[in-house]
Design an enzyme around this catalytic site. Structure first.
Site, PDB file in Angstrom:
ATOM      1  CD  GLN A   1      -4.034   6.882  -5.300  1.00 57.92           C
ATOM      2  OE1 GLN A   1      -5.004   6.843  -6.049  1.00 57.92           O
ATOM      3  NE2 GLN A   1      -3.867   6.031  -4.304  1.00 57.92           N
TER       4      GLN A   1
ATOM      5  CB  SER B   1      -3.354   3.230 -11.849  1.00 54.98           C
ATOM      6  OG  SER B   1      -4.046   2.920 -10.671  1.00 54.98           O
TER       7      SER B   1
ATOM      8  CD  GLU C   1      -7.733   4.716  -3.153  1.00 58.66           C
ATOM      9  OE1 GLU C   1      -6.504   4.574  -3.130  1.00 58.66           O
ATOM     10  OE2 GLU C   1      -8.394   4.720  -4.200  1.00 58.66           O
TER      11      GLU C   1
HETATM   12  C1  LIG Z   1     -12.965   6.331 -11.884  1.00 57.07           C
HETATM   13  C2  LIG Z   1     -11.588   5.864 -11.615  1.00 57.07           C
HETATM   14  C3  LIG Z   1     -10.697   6.699 -10.978  1.00 57.07           C
HETATM   15  C4  LIG Z   1      -9.392   6.283 -10.728  1.00 57.07           C
HETATM   16  N1  LIG Z   1      -8.534   7.171 -10.137  1.00 57.07           N
HETATM   17  C5  LIG Z   1      -7.250   6.792  -9.932  1.00 57.07           C
HETATM   18  C6  LIG Z   1      -6.313   7.706  -9.391  1.00 57.07           C
HETATM   19  O1  LIG Z   1      -6.655   8.843  -9.084  1.00 57.07           O
HETATM   20  N2  LIG Z   1      -5.038   7.319  -9.218  1.00 57.07           N
HETATM   21  C7  LIG Z   1      -4.630   6.069  -9.540  1.00 57.07           C
HETATM   22  O2  LIG Z   1      -3.460   5.783  -9.317  1.00 57.07           O
HETATM   23  N3  LIG Z   1      -5.497   5.160 -10.064  1.00 57.07           N
HETATM   24  C8  LIG Z   1      -6.783   5.500 -10.293  1.00 57.07           C
HETATM   25  N4  LIG Z   1      -7.673   4.602 -10.843  1.00 57.07           N
HETATM   26  C9  LIG Z   1      -7.179   3.283 -11.242  1.00 57.07           C
HETATM   27  C10 LIG Z   1      -7.737   2.145 -10.394  1.00 57.07           C
HETATM   28  O3  LIG Z   1      -7.085   2.125  -9.155  1.00 57.07           O
HETATM   29  C11 LIG Z   1      -7.520   0.840 -11.183  1.00 57.07           C
HETATM   30  O4  LIG Z   1      -8.300   0.936 -12.344  1.00 57.07           O
HETATM   31  C12 LIG Z   1      -7.936  -0.368 -10.404  1.00 57.07           C
HETATM   32  O5  LIG Z   1      -7.118  -0.560  -9.285  1.00 57.07           O
HETATM   33  C13 LIG Z   1      -7.963  -1.645 -11.263  1.00 57.07           C
HETATM   34  O6  LIG Z   1      -6.795  -1.826 -11.970  1.00 57.07           O
HETATM   35  P1  LIG Z   1      -6.825  -2.106 -13.538  1.00 57.07           P
HETATM   36  O7  LIG Z   1      -7.721  -1.093 -14.123  1.00 57.07           O
HETATM   37  O8  LIG Z   1      -5.432  -2.203 -14.024  1.00 57.07           O
HETATM   38  O9  LIG Z   1      -7.513  -3.500 -13.704  1.00 57.07           O
HETATM   39  P2  LIG Z   1      -6.776  -4.915 -13.618  1.00 57.07           P
HETATM   40  O10 LIG Z   1      -5.951  -4.944 -12.382  1.00 57.07           O
HETATM   41  O11 LIG Z   1      -6.115  -5.230 -14.891  1.00 57.07           O
HETATM   42  O12 LIG Z   1      -8.028  -5.837 -13.409  1.00 57.07           O
HETATM   43  C14 LIG Z   1      -8.806  -6.391 -14.478  1.00 57.07           C
HETATM   44  C15 LIG Z   1      -9.774  -7.393 -13.878  1.00 57.07           C
HETATM   45  O13 LIG Z   1      -9.008  -8.444 -13.271  1.00 57.07           O
HETATM   46  C16 LIG Z   1      -9.337  -8.578 -11.929  1.00 57.07           C
HETATM   47  N5  LIG Z   1      -8.144  -8.909 -11.160  1.00 57.07           N
HETATM   48  C17 LIG Z   1      -6.902  -8.347 -11.228  1.00 57.07           C
HETATM   49  N6  LIG Z   1      -6.074  -8.895 -10.360  1.00 57.07           N
HETATM   50  C18 LIG Z   1      -6.784  -9.842  -9.706  1.00 57.07           C
HETATM   51  C19 LIG Z   1      -6.497 -10.754  -8.666  1.00 57.07           C
HETATM   52  N7  LIG Z   1      -5.298 -10.798  -8.063  1.00 57.07           N
HETATM   53  N8  LIG Z   1      -7.489 -11.561  -8.265  1.00 57.07           N
HETATM   54  C20 LIG Z   1      -8.719 -11.503  -8.831  1.00 57.07           C
HETATM   55  N9  LIG Z   1      -9.051 -10.672  -9.802  1.00 57.07           N
HETATM   56  C21 LIG Z   1      -8.102  -9.845 -10.221  1.00 57.07           C
HETATM   57  C22 LIG Z   1      -9.878  -7.223 -11.497  1.00 57.07           C
HETATM   58  O14 LIG Z   1     -10.726  -7.329 -10.376  1.00 57.07           O
HETATM   59  C23 LIG Z   1     -10.617  -6.794 -12.751  1.00 57.07           C
HETATM   60  O15 LIG Z   1     -11.885  -7.343 -12.750  1.00 57.07           O
HETATM   61  C24 LIG Z   1      -8.981   4.990 -11.103  1.00 57.07           C
HETATM   62  C25 LIG Z   1      -9.878   4.141 -11.746  1.00 57.07           C
HETATM   63  C26 LIG Z   1     -11.179   4.560 -11.993  1.00 57.07           C
HETATM   64  C27 LIG Z   1     -12.123   3.617 -12.665  1.00 57.07           C
END
Ligand SMILES: Cc1cc2nc3c(=O)[nH]c(=O)nc-3n(C[C@H](O)[C@H](O)[C@H](O)COP(=O)(O)OP(=O)(O)OC[C@H]3O[C@@H](n4cnc5c(N)ncnc54)[C@H](O)[C@@H]3O)c2cc1C
Lengths: 351, 390
Positions: free
Chosen positions: B109, B112, B227
């Site tokens: 997928q 991100s 998901e």
């Molecule tokens: C093990 C693992 C596997 C993954 N696999 C995939 C994959 O296969 N495909 C894919 O596309 N993605 C994948 N991801 C990505 C994952 O979906 C994102 O890491 C996740 O959605 C968080 O986004 P970010 O890392 O950009 O954090 P950010 O969005 O930058 O968040 C940082 C912090 O801010 C907080 N935050 C952000 N926005 C808000 C809001 N509106 N209100 C309150 N708090 C907020 C978050 O909760 C977090 O604590 C994976 C991640 C991990 C850890």
């Protein structure tokens, strides 16, 4: 395993909810001298709810624990100040387990109120039994007797087994939870009837398991109500130009309340189903449910009060009543230490 | 029904492989398919078995006794596949679904990006129309199993002049195309189960679009719904070192089962685990009775993540120094450490705990949403991630 209510059980829920909406005089009990709502008790009895799980031949409705839990959830939601838990749960369950037929019909019909006398940690009470003139008398004190202040019949567990007595000096205690009375009892050569049991301690265990589930039902209702009122309030209360529910700190706390409520309900549906259908699993299910539910219920009540701000801290608002009920229930029967030890014991046995 | 359980039980006892390399995982998945145990609830026309949730539940409870090598297929089976079922053309379904269920082709997928995780609609990977083709440029990150994937569901921006949710399109892409570069990305456990993925002039035919052009957000929301169900469905594996039963066993091995604090913490963990398992069972029973879980899947996801953190705390109480250092020959020590190091991912991947709470608040409880600053602004003018869009 059936974790979803059927349509008859849902119907029962609406009936009881409606009854409580019309007849629950919570505030007149909290602000008055009585520790229970006599009128409401009569209505509950009129619907046959006071003898819900008592077999029909003893004047009850012969329903199951799933149904009784539905009723208890509603009583917990409404904080109904009635001696249901003491009489229709604790005392009735003990009498049923002991095979009594003399007093049971009067409890089932709601004509008499029963109370259970045990020690704080679910052991024999400090009351002693003596055989005299072919009968038995009870002596000694017992405290923290739930609804003991309004009970007509005392089901007493002593180191000599089970007894039923009707005469005791009672002192109404001041309670943290103003919606449920407690009393200190003094038995002085009180005439008593012995109830034979092959294994008196096993009877107590069963009563205690069922009580854990019943208490959890009240608690589940309490959490559900706190969630509902808190979410409603978060939608209408405006600060800094926005409804407070749009602030994440508030929204996320509400989400946690919801998550708690859903999980407690799941444990409850299971434990109640087990009580009716798989009694051999009851000790474990009953031990687990209080370990999760009692602290969760208090945390929910505390959080709900917090989210109401200053209004939540006022006497007029019900938030404090849920808070007090939750803390009080958490501490019943030995509190969390006792519940944890019990669950740990079950788990060690099972392994 | 018990017949089905017998069949599953006997088949698993006979067929579960011991090793975990990719080839044996593929062989195992193909064998599952041939035995009629892949895509249990999927329609038969796409290679599924057309059975009910009851059979799925039986299968889940039986496989909980094993450590199956099927995790590389999870994104395909749980997320990409169901989305293709919902939105695919007949040709796309016929082409992709049977090999997916057989385990011949692995899916990932591609949502991100460095600037777009929780706020995935602010992604910057571009898809530009060139005649009959689309040309993709950009970067994805944290892409699970991309290093072994054959195909991917890619979300890209096809129009930067409209608000961010309106300019997206979903594509089904071939990960083996030379224009796709996959770089393994080490996670905090020291392993590299996810990746960075780069696209340099990747050319896609017009029929690579899943759903409609400009309707990528709808496709993304559809996939995110699958998901949550797939993650939240949560069957506690017996071999998960952080499951209650296994922590209790560890406590016994360490002679810590008599410690009253350990006993109390284990008891609390047991109760919390039961509450979640029963909640999931309740959701399934409701679904069978006609009430789909909807956003309540977020409760399972959130509670599952919380349970994991609680289990980490209990593991520390039980293990003490033995969690901090162990004999290099002690596989159990490695397993417990890996589980502790993996635990934070459950609060991040698939939507963070915060995002789940917001979903519960907005969609289940109906609380007022936060003021939105970017809904009506063309994407071109927004600030995203830690920068402005290109
Ligand atoms: C093990 C693992 C596997 C993954 N696999 C995939 C994959 O296969 N495909 C894919 O596309 N993605 C994948 N991801 C990505 C994952 O979906 C994102 O890491 C996740 O959605 C968080 O986004 P970010 O890392 O950009 O954090 P950010 O969005 O930058 O968040 C940082 C912090 O801010 C907080 N935050 C952000 N926005 C808000 C809001 N509106 N209100 C309150 N708090 C907020 C978050 O909760 C977090 O604590 C994976 C991640 C991990 C850890």
């Amino acid at each position: 395993m059936q974790l979803v209510l059927d349509s008859e059980q849902q119907q029962l829920r609406s009936t009881v909810r409606k009854l409580l909406a019309d007849h629950n005089h919570l505030r007149s009990v909290v602000d008055g001298d009585e520790t229970y709502d006599r009128v409401l008790w009569k209505h509950l009895a009129g619907l046959g709810l006071t003898g819900l799980v008592v077999p029909e031949e003893h004047g009850g409705a012969g329903a199951g624990h799933v149904e009784r839990c539905v009723v208890l959830e509603e009583l917990g939601r409404a904080l109904a100040p009635v001696p249901f838990f003491a009489s229709a749960v604790l005392a009735a369950d003990a009498l049923m387990a002991l095979g009594d037929t003399e007093v049971l019909p009067a409890l089932a019909s709601g004509e008499k109120i029963g109370a259970l006398v045990v020690s704080q940690t679910w052991g024999p009470s400090a009351v002693t039994a003596t055989e005299r003139d072919g009968g038995w008398v009870l002596d000694g004190q017992a405290s923290f007797v739930i609804s003991g202040d309004v009970a007509d019949v005392f089901v007493v567990y002593t180191s000599d087994g089970w007894f039923v007595a009707e005469e005791a000096q009672r002192k109404t205690l001041t309670t943290l939870d103003p919606t449920r009375g407690q009393a200190k009892l003094e038995f002085a050569a009180a005439p008593a009837r012995r109830l034979d049991a092959a294994d008196p301690a096993a009877v107590l265990e069963k009563v205690r398991d069922l009580a854990s589930v019943a208490l959890a039902a009240e608690q589940a209702g309490g959490i559900a109500k706190v969630l509902e009122t808190t979410v409603e309030y978060a939608k209408v209360r405006v600060q800094f130009g926005r409804a407070i529910g749009s602030y994440q700190a508030v929204k996320h706390a509400c989400a946690d309340l919801y998550s708690t409520s859903e999980r407690v309900e799941s444990l409850l549906r299971h434990a109640a189903w087990v009580a009716d259908n798989a009694p051999e699993e009851l000790p474990l299910a009953a031990a687990a449910i209080q370990v999760f539910t009692a602290p969760a219920c208090f945390e929910a009540a505390r959080s709900g009060l917090q989210l109401h701000g200053g209004i939540g801290y006022t006497w007029e608002h019900d938030a404090h009543l849920y808070y007090k009920r939750a803390k009080s229930s958490e501490l019943l029967f030995g509190g969390q230490d006792e519940q944890l030890a019990r669950l740990a014991g079950c788990l060690a046995e099972g392994s | 029904m018990s017949e089905f359980r017998e069949k599953v039980r006997a088949w698993l006892a006979e067929n579960v492989p011991g090793d975990e390399d990719l080839e044996s995982a593929k062989r195992f998945q193909a064998a599952l398919y041939d035995a009629g145990l892949s895509g249990i609830t999927w329609p038969t026309e796409f290679g599924g078995q057309g059975l009910t949730a009851a059979e799925q539940q039986i299968f889940d409870s039986e496989v909980a006794n094993y450590d199956l090598p099927t995790s590389v297929f999870r994104i395909g089976m749980g997320m990409c596949g169901p989305t293709i079922v919902d939105l695919g053309t007949p040709e796309q379904k016929a082409r992709y679904l049977p090999p997916l269920l057989r385990g011949d082709e692995i899916w990932c997928q591609l949502f991100s990006e460095p600037g777009a995780g929780s706020d995935v609609a602010s992604l910057q990977t571009r898809a530009v129309r060139d005649g009959d083709e689309w040309v993709i440029n950009g970067q994805k990150v944290w892409t699970t199993v991309a290093h072994v994937a054959d195909f991917g569901a890619l979300l890209a921006r096809t129009d930067a002049d409209v608000p961010k949710h309106q300019g997206l399109t979903m594509f089904l892409i071939d990960m083996r195309d030379p224009a796709v570069t996959v770089r393994p990305l080490k996670d905090m456990t020291g392993r590299a189960p996810f990746n960075e993925v780069y696209f340099e002039d990747l050319r896609l035919p017009a029929d690579a679009v899943l759903g409609r052009v400009g309707q990528g957000w709808l496709a993304a929301v559809t996939m995110l719904g699958h998901e949550r169900v797939s993650i939240g469905g949560f069957v506690r594996k017996r071999n998960d070192p952080l499951a209650h039963a296994n922590l209790a066993e560890t406590a016994r091995r360490f002679g810590r089962d008599v410690d009253p604090v350990v006993r109390a913490e284990l008891a609390k963990l047991y109760a919390a685990e039961r509450a979640l398992v029963l909640f999931n069972t309740r959701l399934r029973q409701e679904a069978e009775a006609g009430t789909p879980p909807g956003a309540r899947g977020s409760v399972a996801k959130l509670a599952g993540a919380q349970l994991m953190q609680q289990a980490v705390a209990v593991a520390g109480t039980i293990g003490g120094p033995r969690v901090t250092a162990w004999d290099p020959d002690d596989a159990a020590g490695d397993e417990l450490a890996l589980a502790i190091n993996q635990a934070p991912s459950s609060s991040i991947a698939g939507g963070t705990d915060q995002i789940q709470r917001t979903i519960i608040g907005d969609r289940i409880l109906g609380l007022p949403r936060e003021p939105v600053l970017d809904r009506d602004v063309p994407f071109r003018e927004l600030r995203v991630g830690t920068q402005r869009p290109a």
